[in-house]
Design an enzyme around this catalytic site. Structure first.
Site, short mmCIF file in Angstrom:
data_model
loop_
_atom_site.label_atom_id
_atom_site.label_comp_id
_atom_site.label_asym_id
_atom_site.label_seq_id
_atom_site.Cartn_x
_atom_site.Cartn_y
_atom_site.Cartn_z
N GLU A 200 0.85 -1.19 0.00
CA GLU A 200 0.00 0.00 0.00
C GLU A 200 0.88 1.24 0.00
OE1 GLU A 200 -4.00 -1.37 2.52
OE2 GLU A 200 -2.64 0.10 3.37
N ARG A 291 -14.64 -8.83 16.06
CA ARG A 291 -14.75 -9.23 17.46
C ARG A 291 -15.20 -8.02 18.28
NH1 ARG A 291 -9.35 -7.90 16.41
NH2 ARG A 291 -8.66 -6.13 17.65
C1 MV4 Z 1 -0.83 1.93 7.55
C2 MV4 Z 1 -0.03 3.03 7.93
C3 MV4 Z 1 0.33 3.93 6.97
N1 MV4 Z 1 -0.06 3.77 5.69
N2 MV4 Z 1 -1.19 1.80 6.25
C4 MV4 Z 1 -1.06 -0.15 11.91
C5 MV4 Z 1 -2.25 -0.87 12.48
C6 MV4 Z 1 -2.87 -1.55 11.32
N3 MV4 Z 1 -4.26 -1.80 11.50
C7 MV4 Z 1 -2.58 -0.61 10.20
N4 MV4 Z 1 -1.42 0.16 10.57
C8 MV4 Z 1 -0.91 1.10 9.73
N5 MV4 Z 1 -1.26 1.00 8.43
C9 MV4 Z 1 -0.80 2.70 5.36
N6 MV4 Z 1 -1.14 2.55 4.07
C10 MV4 Z 1 0.35 3.13 9.27
C11 MV4 Z 1 -0.07 2.14 10.16
C12 MV4 Z 1 0.51 2.27 11.47
C13 MV4 Z 1 1.78 1.72 11.72
C14 MV4 Z 1 2.49 1.01 10.76
C15 MV4 Z 1 3.76 0.48 11.02
C16 MV4 Z 1 4.34 0.68 12.28
C17 MV4 Z 1 3.65 1.38 13.27
C18 MV4 Z 1 2.35 1.90 13.01
C19 MV4 Z 1 1.68 2.60 14.00
C20 MV4 Z 1 0.42 3.11 13.72
C21 MV4 Z 1 -0.16 2.95 12.45
#
Ligand code: MV4
Length: 489
Positions: A200, A291
């Site tokens: 993504e 959930r």
């Molecule tokens: C992302 C993102 C940025 N861009 N997707 C983290 C929880 C999960 N449900 C989705 N997550 C993320 N998805 C896109 N396209 C940022 C997060 C994200 C995150 C990602 C990697 C490491 C730490 C994070 C902390 C919060 C949110």
């Protein structure tokens, strides 16, 4: 109507579900591991049965043993709580086969939502906005390179078998892609058993906003507004609130409608959460959590709707207890997760025995706890002690109440992260509602704030009789907890 429910979980959520059972006149059955013989939920249930040794793989994850206990005790339904088997399609289908109602979506929906790239594809079909990216897993480096080139860097690699953030890898440039792909696939393989990752566009510093939905077996779907969960650390949420400070009522109605369409599209049944990333005024579908979630009480506080009772009603085949137009968001609620962990020492888990315990009370306070005086927080599971949820007429009153409740909360014998929450409740950015998912990492002053607050004024903790933390015991407990978490990985 369901008459007797086995709760296939532990800790505060097991107590939470049993409370709903008690109010509904439904009998509750606990299953406990050797580590939880004297836990609150084991005592609270109408009936309790040992299920196995402390290790979750032999107790709370043991499908056949759980089903066996449900049959022996004459349960007609199983509530899985969150974590453990809550979103496991094999568990849901084993229940379906045995004629025991699984309180949650069907195994078909769990399987679909568990495959994150399939869920993304499905949501796109339903016309739900998703983050720019690929709808298939990257077959190899060449394909990944092409996809990345098309959407533009930075990108994020996500395990298709996972969710919740574990194993996600951010890639800034093409030079870093080959190694990152290798790494992400390896982590995906070891944690989720499937090496597949999808790509993504990476959104920097987004806010995490999720919508609570309820869907019954008659096809009615409603939403209960949103929760903002941007205060998290290493994919562990620490503070959640409702409503979010960034949504207008128009945007809330629009996102809520999209969340209900998402649930309707897959014929979802039960309580669920549709997660969105919110960045620069735009929102994008992320995943569905099939959930009841840890943070469901903030929604209960602002809507007055008992989400666990609704789950049980839905599983009994009853229609939803209310219509969309009857859902009113009133005031503001905040939840702090109170964990046995040391916020001044990289949040290491600090399990052990509770020695001194006085939860806060008074107006607008709710404590969902799995402990009592002299009970033990075992090193084998998540170190959550309780959830402290407050309600206020507005966000400012909720913050003032949370500060007051944290002042009152006495937990002796083990270290807790109460000090961390006190620092956040005084943090300027938090007070302004200026949040994003990198809040904790970027607010480096929180450490000094905690030290300052610790040395500042007295709390009830310091005035009431309660055993201070035994350094030697804490060191032993930390070693046990770390050894356990290493074993798990
Ligand atoms: C992302 C993102 C940025 N861009 N997707 C983290 C929880 C999960 N449900 C989705 N997550 C993320 N998805 C896109 N396209 C940022 C997060 C994200 C995150 C990602 C990697 C490491 C730490 C994070 C902390 C919060 C949110």
């Amino acid at each position: 109507m369901i008459k007797k429910i086995l709760i296939a979980n532990r800790g505060e959520i097991a107590v939470r579900v049993m409370r709903a059972c008690r109010e509904m006149g439904i009998a509750s059955v606990a299953v406990f591991s050797d580590a939880d013989k004297d836990a609150l939920f084991t005592k609270y249930a109408d009936e309790s049965h040992r299920i196995g040794p402390a290790a979750a793989s032999q107790s709370y994850l043991n499908i056949s043993a759980i089903i066996e206990r449900a049959r022996q005790s004459g349960c007609d339904a199983i509530h899985p709580g969150y974590g453990f088997l809550a979103e496991n399609p094999e568990f849901a289908s084993a229940c379906e086969r045995e004629g025991i109602r699984f309180i949650g979506p069907s195994s078909r929906v769990l399987r679909l939502m568990g495959d994150k790239v399939a869920a993304r594809r499905e949501m796109q079909k339903a016309g739900i906005p998703v983050v720019p990216g690929a709808n298939e897993c990257a077959a190899g480096y060449e394909q990944a390179r092409e996809i990345a080139l098309e959407i533009g860097y930075p990108i994020i690699l996500k395990p298709s078998g996972g969710g919740g953030g574990i194993g996600m890898t951010i890639v800034e440039t093409e030079e870093a892609l080959a190694q990152a792909l290798e790494h992400a696939q390896a982590i995906a393989g070891t944690t989720f058993g499937i090496r597949d990752v999808y790509i993504e566009k990476y959104l920097s510093n987004p806010r995490h906003i999720e919508f609570q939905v309820l869907a019954d077996s008659k096809g009615n779907v409603i939403h209960l507004g949103e929760r903002e969960c941007s205060i998290q650390r290493r994919h562990q949420k620490l503070i959640e609130e409702s409503p979010s400070t960034v949504l207008t009522s128009e945007l809330r109605a629009k996102m809520g409608r999209i969340a209900t369409e998402a649930a309707g599209w897959v014929k979802y049944e039960g309580a669920g959460t549709v997660e969105f990333l919110f960045s620069e005024g735009e929102f994008y579908f992320l995943e569905v959590n099939a959930r009841v979630q840890v943070e469901h009480p903030v929604t209960e506080m602002v809507t007055g709707i008992d989400i666990v009772k609704e789950q049980i009603r839905i599983a009994s085949g009853l229609p939803l207890g209310c219509r969309q137009e009857d859902v009113l968001i009133c005031g503001s609620a905040i939840e702090c997760r109170i964990n046995a962990e040391d916020p001044l020492n990289d949040f290491v888990p600090t399990p052990g025995k509770i020695n001194g315990h006085r939860p806060p009370g008074g107006a607008g306070i709710r404590v969902d706890s799995g402990i009592y005086e002299s009970s033990t927080i075992p090193p084998f599971y998540d170190p959550m002690i309780s959830k402290l949820i407050v309600w206020g007429r507005d966000r400012n009153e909720a913050i003032e109440r949370m500060r007051r409740a944290l002042f009152e909360y006495v937990i002796g014998g083990v270290k807790s992260n109460i000090l961390f929450h006190r620092a956040v409740m005084e943090n300027e950015r938090f007070i302004k509602g200026d949040l994003d998912t990198l809040f904790i990492e970027s607010e480096t002053a929180l450490i000094d704030d905690m030290k300052r607050i610790a040395g500042r004024e007295e709390t009830l903790q310091q005035k009431l009789p309660c055993r201070s933390v035994d350094k030697k015991k804490v060191a032993a407990a930390v070693a046990a907890a770390l050894a356990y978490s290493r074993e798990k990985v």
